[in-house]
Design an enzyme around this catalytic site. Sequence first.
Site, PDB file in Angstrom:
ATOM      1  N   LYS A  84       0.835  -1.214   0.000  1.00 45.90           N
ATOM      2  CA  LYS A  84       0.000   0.000   0.000  1.00 45.90           C
ATOM      3  C   LYS A  84       0.869   1.264   0.000  1.00 45.90           C
ATOM      4  CE  LYS A  84      -1.998  -1.029   3.907  1.00 45.90           C
ATOM      5  NZ  LYS A  84      -1.309  -2.301   4.192  1.00 45.90           N
ATOM      6  N   ARG A 143      -9.147   1.210   8.810  1.00 37.05           N
ATOM      7  CA  ARG A 143      -8.774  -0.176   9.091  1.00 37.05           C
ATOM      8  C   ARG A 143      -9.868  -0.908   9.845  1.00 37.05           C
ATOM      9  NH1 ARG A 143      -2.720   0.656   9.067  1.00 37.05           N
ATOM     10  NH2 ARG A 143      -1.729  -1.388   9.074  1.00 37.05           N
TER      11      ARG A 143
END
Length: 214
Positions: free
Chosen positions: A13, A88
């Site tokens: 990422k 998240r």
Amino acid sequence: MKIIMLGAPGAGKGTQAKQIAAKYEIPHISTGDIFRANLKNGTELGKKAKVYMDQGLLVPDELTCDLVMDRIAQEDCARGFVLDGFPRTILQAEALTKALNNIGQAMDYAIDVDVPDENIVNRMSGRRACLNCGSTYHIVYNPTKTEGVCDVCGSQTVLREDDKPETVQKRLAVYHEQTQPLIDYYKKQNILKTVDGTKSMDEVFSDIVAILGE
Ligand code: ADP
Ligand code: AMP
């Protein structure tokens, strides 16, 4: 352009987010980098976050959400931003959706960098980080010019404490339990795009550019 990077820890990422930020001229916002910078500067937030990070656990939502909402409200985010490591949890995703809704905006893309667990441990054990400037390397796939020395700022590169195999297993379990449900969340919002993160860094980036446009 407002982009979320999704994917397991070590999926790539950060590697991709930095390139996206450079190409599309938007800020790269990494909550992990923000926590590590706070830790380095000895702030209260840094001390609180460390307790969770060292165990491979998520920092509580209440310490994370406001931080990101304040950051994306800054002027340099007016043309968009790329979020790396946030959201998240579903609660974080909902907080983000709501905050943007309130100003008549929405995220444009959630890009899932898909890498199976088998590849992750290898990625993480080979990752080397510069704790001074945040640059990331891999001893095989993206090595520094001089071993152990950051190409960008000349500081020492290290194996992050939370990249040690015991902690990586915990982080993967936390990912599957708390973060993976976001894939469905963004699929339902019709903004999910998936790229094969096992390809080379350049190939993954080309696939992302094909999605975002030149
Ligand atoms: P994340 O931000 O998702 O935790 P990183 O971008 O830091 O992951 O990448 C994890 C490690 O894997 C780093 O050492 C990075 O250099 C390496 N890496 C990233 N993308 C690839 C790729 N496509 N192929 C091989 N190694 C990669
Ligand atoms: P990263 O650099 O993205 O791998 O993040 C490193 C660590 O920081 C994670 O394992 C978490 O402990 C913490 N962290 C980063 N982002 C978040 C987030 N959005 N929510 C909770 N914890 C986070």
